[in-house]
Motif scaffolding. Sequence first.
Motif, PDB file in Angstrom:
ATOM      1  N   ILE A   7       2.017  -7.660  -4.586  1.00  0.00           N
ATOM      2  CA  ILE A   7       0.729  -8.132  -5.100  1.00  0.00           C
ATOM      3  C   ILE A   7       0.166  -7.119  -6.100  1.00  0.00           C
ATOM      4  O   ILE A   7      -0.426  -7.491  -7.119  1.00  0.00           O
ATOM      5  CB  ILE A   7      -0.251  -8.374  -3.942  1.00  0.00           C
ATOM      6  CG1 ILE A   7       0.234  -9.544  -3.068  1.00  0.00           C
ATOM      7  CG2 ILE A   7      -1.663  -8.653  -4.455  1.00  0.00           C
ATOM      8  CD1 ILE A   7      -0.551  -9.732  -1.787  1.00  0.00           C
ATOM      9  N   ALA A   8       0.387  -5.842  -5.825  1.00  0.00           N
ATOM     10  CA  ALA A   8      -0.160  -4.786  -6.680  1.00  0.00           C
ATOM     11  C   ALA A   8       0.668  -4.532  -7.927  1.00  0.00           C
ATOM     12  O   ALA A   8       0.181  -3.888  -8.863  1.00  0.00           O
ATOM     13  CB  ALA A   8      -0.274  -3.494  -5.878  1.00  0.00           C
ATOM     14  N   ALA A   9       1.889  -5.035  -7.987  1.00  0.00           N
ATOM     15  CA  ALA A   9       2.777  -4.731  -9.109  1.00  0.00           C
ATOM     16  C   ALA A   9       2.165  -5.190 -10.430  1.00  0.00           C
ATOM     17  O   ALA A   9       1.623  -6.296 -10.521  1.00  0.00           O
ATOM     18  CB  ALA A   9       4.127  -5.409  -8.907  1.00  0.00           C
ATOM     19  N   THR A  46      -2.740 -10.476   8.072  1.00  0.00           N
ATOM     20  CA  THR A  46      -3.336 -11.773   7.726  1.00  0.00           C
ATOM     21  C   THR A  46      -3.220 -11.997   6.221  1.00  0.00           C
ATOM     22  O   THR A  46      -3.109 -11.048   5.437  1.00  0.00           O
ATOM     23  CB  THR A  46      -4.814 -11.838   8.131  1.00  0.00           C
ATOM     24  OG1 THR A  46      -5.567 -10.931   7.313  1.00  0.00           O
ATOM     25  CG2 THR A  46      -5.009 -11.487   9.604  1.00  0.00           C
ATOM     26  N   THR A  47      -3.279 -13.251   5.837  1.00  0.00           N
ATOM     27  CA  THR A  47      -3.178 -13.568   4.407  1.00  0.00           C
ATOM     28  C   THR A  47      -4.295 -12.917   3.607  1.00  0.00           C
ATOM     29  O   THR A  47      -4.049 -12.299   2.563  1.00  0.00           O
ATOM     30  CB  THR A  47      -3.219 -15.092   4.216  1.00  0.00           C
ATOM     31  OG1 THR A  47      -2.101 -15.680   4.891  1.00  0.00           O
ATOM     32  CG2 THR A  47      -3.170 -15.458   2.739  1.00  0.00           C
ATOM     33  N   ILE A  48      -5.529 -13.052   4.079  1.00  0.00           N
ATOM     34  CA  ILE A  48      -6.660 -12.465   3.345  1.00  0.00           C
ATOM     35  C   ILE A  48      -6.533 -10.949   3.321  1.00  0.00           C
ATOM     36  O   ILE A  48      -6.806 -10.303   2.291  1.00  0.00           O
ATOM     37  CB  ILE A  48      -7.996 -12.904   3.970  1.00  0.00           C
ATOM     38  CG1 ILE A  48      -8.139 -14.440   3.902  1.00  0.00           C
ATOM     39  CG2 ILE A  48      -9.167 -12.246   3.254  1.00  0.00           C
ATOM     40  CD1 ILE A  48      -8.099 -15.013   2.506  1.00  0.00           C
ATOM     41  N   GLY A  49      -6.107 -10.345   4.417  1.00  0.00           N
ATOM     42  CA  GLY A  49      -5.905  -8.908   4.429  1.00  0.00           C
ATOM     43  C   GLY A  49      -4.841  -8.471   3.439  1.00  0.00           C
ATOM     44  O   GLY A  49      -5.005  -7.470   2.727  1.00  0.00           O
ATOM     45  N   GLN A  50      -3.754  -9.213   3.363  1.00  0.00           N
ATOM     46  CA  GLN A  50      -2.688  -8.884   2.407  1.00  0.00           C
ATOM     47  C   GLN A  50      -3.199  -8.971   0.967  1.00  0.00           C
ATOM     48  O   GLN A  50      -2.919  -8.091   0.144  1.00  0.00           O
ATOM     49  CB  GLN A  50      -1.510  -9.838   2.611  1.00  0.00           C
ATOM     50  CG  GLN A  50      -0.739  -9.594   3.895  1.00  0.00           C
ATOM     51  CD  GLN A  50       0.113 -10.778   4.303  1.00  0.00           C
ATOM     52  OE1 GLN A  50       0.089 -11.830   3.663  1.00  0.00           O
ATOM     53  NE2 GLN A  50       0.869 -10.620   5.382  1.00  0.00           N
ATOM     54  N   VAL A  51      -3.944 -10.039   0.677  1.00  0.00           N
ATOM     55  CA  VAL A  51      -4.462 -10.207  -0.679  1.00  0.00           C
ATOM     56  C   VAL A  51      -5.414  -9.077  -1.029  1.00  0.00           C
ATOM     57  O   VAL A  51      -5.308  -8.451  -2.095  1.00  0.00           O
ATOM     58  CB  VAL A  51      -5.148 -11.582  -0.827  1.00  0.00           C
ATOM     59  CG1 VAL A  51      -5.901 -11.674  -2.156  1.00  0.00           C
ATOM     60  CG2 VAL A  51      -4.112 -12.708  -0.735  1.00  0.00           C
ATOM     61  N   VAL A  52      -6.350  -8.770  -0.137  1.00  0.00           N
ATOM     62  CA  VAL A  52      -7.346  -7.741  -0.453  1.00  0.00           C
ATOM     63  C   VAL A  52      -6.694  -6.367  -0.577  1.00  0.00           C
ATOM     64  O   VAL A  52      -6.986  -5.613  -1.522  1.00  0.00           O
ATOM     65  CB  VAL A  52      -8.461  -7.718   0.604  1.00  0.00           C
ATOM     66  CG1 VAL A  52      -9.412  -6.542   0.352  1.00  0.00           C
ATOM     67  CG2 VAL A  52      -9.247  -9.021   0.575  1.00  0.00           C
ATOM     68  N   ARG A  53      -5.804  -6.023   0.337  1.00  0.00           N
ATOM     69  CA  ARG A  53      -5.176  -4.703   0.251  1.00  0.00           C
ATOM     70  C   ARG A  53      -4.299  -4.607  -1.002  1.00  0.00           C
ATOM     71  O   ARG A  53      -4.214  -3.545  -1.637  1.00  0.00           O
ATOM     72  CB  ARG A  53      -4.356  -4.423   1.505  1.00  0.00           C
ATOM     73  CG  ARG A  53      -5.183  -4.282   2.781  1.00  0.00           C
ATOM     74  CD  ARG A  53      -6.271  -3.233   2.646  1.00  0.00           C
ATOM     75  NE  ARG A  53      -6.971  -3.001   3.925  1.00  0.00           N
ATOM     76  CZ  ARG A  53      -7.989  -2.188   4.089  1.00  0.00           C
ATOM     77  NH1 ARG A  53      -8.472  -1.521   3.036  1.00  0.00           N
ATOM     78  NH2 ARG A  53      -8.561  -2.020   5.272  1.00  0.00           N
ATOM     79  N   GLY A  54      -3.657  -5.710  -1.381  1.00  0.00           N
ATOM     80  CA  GLY A  54      -2.895  -5.708  -2.626  1.00  0.00           C
ATOM     81  C   GLY A  54      -3.789  -5.546  -3.841  1.00  0.00           C
ATOM     82  O   GLY A  54      -3.452  -4.822  -4.788  1.00  0.00           O
TER      83      GLY A  54
END
Length: 513
Positions: A123-125, A168-176
């Motif tokens: 996500i961060a790439a 969680t999906t939202i956690g993955q998105v936010v941390r990315g």
Amino acid sequence: MTSTSSLPGLSSLPRLSSHTVPERSLLHRRAVTETGVVHLGLGNFHRAHQAVYTAAALDHADGPWGILGVASRSTAVADALREQGHRYSVVEISPEGAQVAVPAVHTGALVAAHHPDAVVDAIAAPGTRIVSLTVTEHGYTFSPRTGHLDLDHEGVQADLRGDAPPRTTIGQVVRGLQRRLRDHATPVTVLSCDNLAGNGTQTARLVREFAEVLPRAERDELVHWLDEGVAFPNTMVDRIVPATTDAYRTTVADHLHVRDEVPVAAEPFTMWVLQDRFAAGRPGWEHGGALFTDDVEPYELLKLRLLNGTHSLIAYLGALDGRATIPDAIGRPFVAEAAHHVLHGDYLPSLTVPDDIDLDAYVAQLFDRWANSALGHRTRQVGSDGSVKLRQRVPDPALRQLRGGRMPHHLALTVAAYLCCMAPPSGYEPGPHAAAMADPARGRLREAAEHSTSVRDFVAAVIDEGLLGDGLAEHSAFTERVAELIGVLTRHGTAAAAGAAAEAADAEPLPAP
């Protein structure tokens, strides 16, 4: 997952791969090496919908639009895709026959539960321009009662603590996004492709709610950047995609003469409507037929209510009638009549049909789609997760009718049939198809049923708890009607309950438009 190598006649065929895929089956012939999309939710729908539109875009022009697919927990699809050079087939099924095609748009496959850090990295790439999602409604970890992020959810709490990679999906998105902001702050689009009302708006709200409860040192700059550097377009997606079976694996072998462990079946119909609001570009999805508009909501409500809402009623009535598939269910005259009633009488008055939609043709097409016996969409699949789905489909149309002085009998029947599937009254057996439906609220509903002294008290407890939205609790007549229909259904059968709803609806005509 059944292996095709164990199916008669298939073990001698070569495995589908980048080397064995027949050129005639490819939806495009470009080399896809650059990943521009990270997709969370590597299920059948994504692979038969967004991936196919992306293949059409690449068939028109080169672009950095390879897709890294991320499964949540199951390794079956990701492992098979890696073994097949990220190739799989889409089997388009209709009564006239089958067509098989290979999108060839994926550049990788991960499993979030096994590689959570890699998901955040992707996500961060800086090359990632779109983070898209098909994680189903409950994958967003919001409270069905409030619609806001469920801060009591164990996974959300763990992701907020940040002492382990997000799950969680939202956690993955936010941390990315946090990592992205820290490393280079390149704009990105978060694209929900799930059946949520205002899915982009809702995803943006959940992401912000997560960000806003982070420690201040992490929070302020991130919340500001969400407004400046991240887009959350609304979308409407539509294609019926049933579970994969060995029959579809055999169809692929017959057409392509290769073994595909993870083919996807889909109906011929497909539709995608999006806001053209992307922060870092997008594929030319219009070349696959996608429609771009400033206002997705009319299309979204058309689909959520006429297709999805009616689909739910068909699934619950069909399951209770012992029907394994949607075509079997809609083939029952009383189910088809109930579908017509709920669509025309309860759902249609609650929405505005977009100018470019021929309503008569659209409705006729819906019934043709439900009757597609070659597809065999299962009632248990459509009926699953009703506690999340019905909240988005039933309350607003029901309240519009109730406030206008009319009882929405077939929305009440939808709720009654759903409750009979999830928490059947003592002595009533809903059957195996209802029992196979997955629902996060099933345990809570059964507990409410056990603690209620009557069916009416049970329905009141469900509605008062806000399972179907807050407004319905103000209309005791709706509670009474649901309870009455549960009584008819459990004492006299599904057809009798549908007949009672139809008789009452026919006696209470719609007001003139």
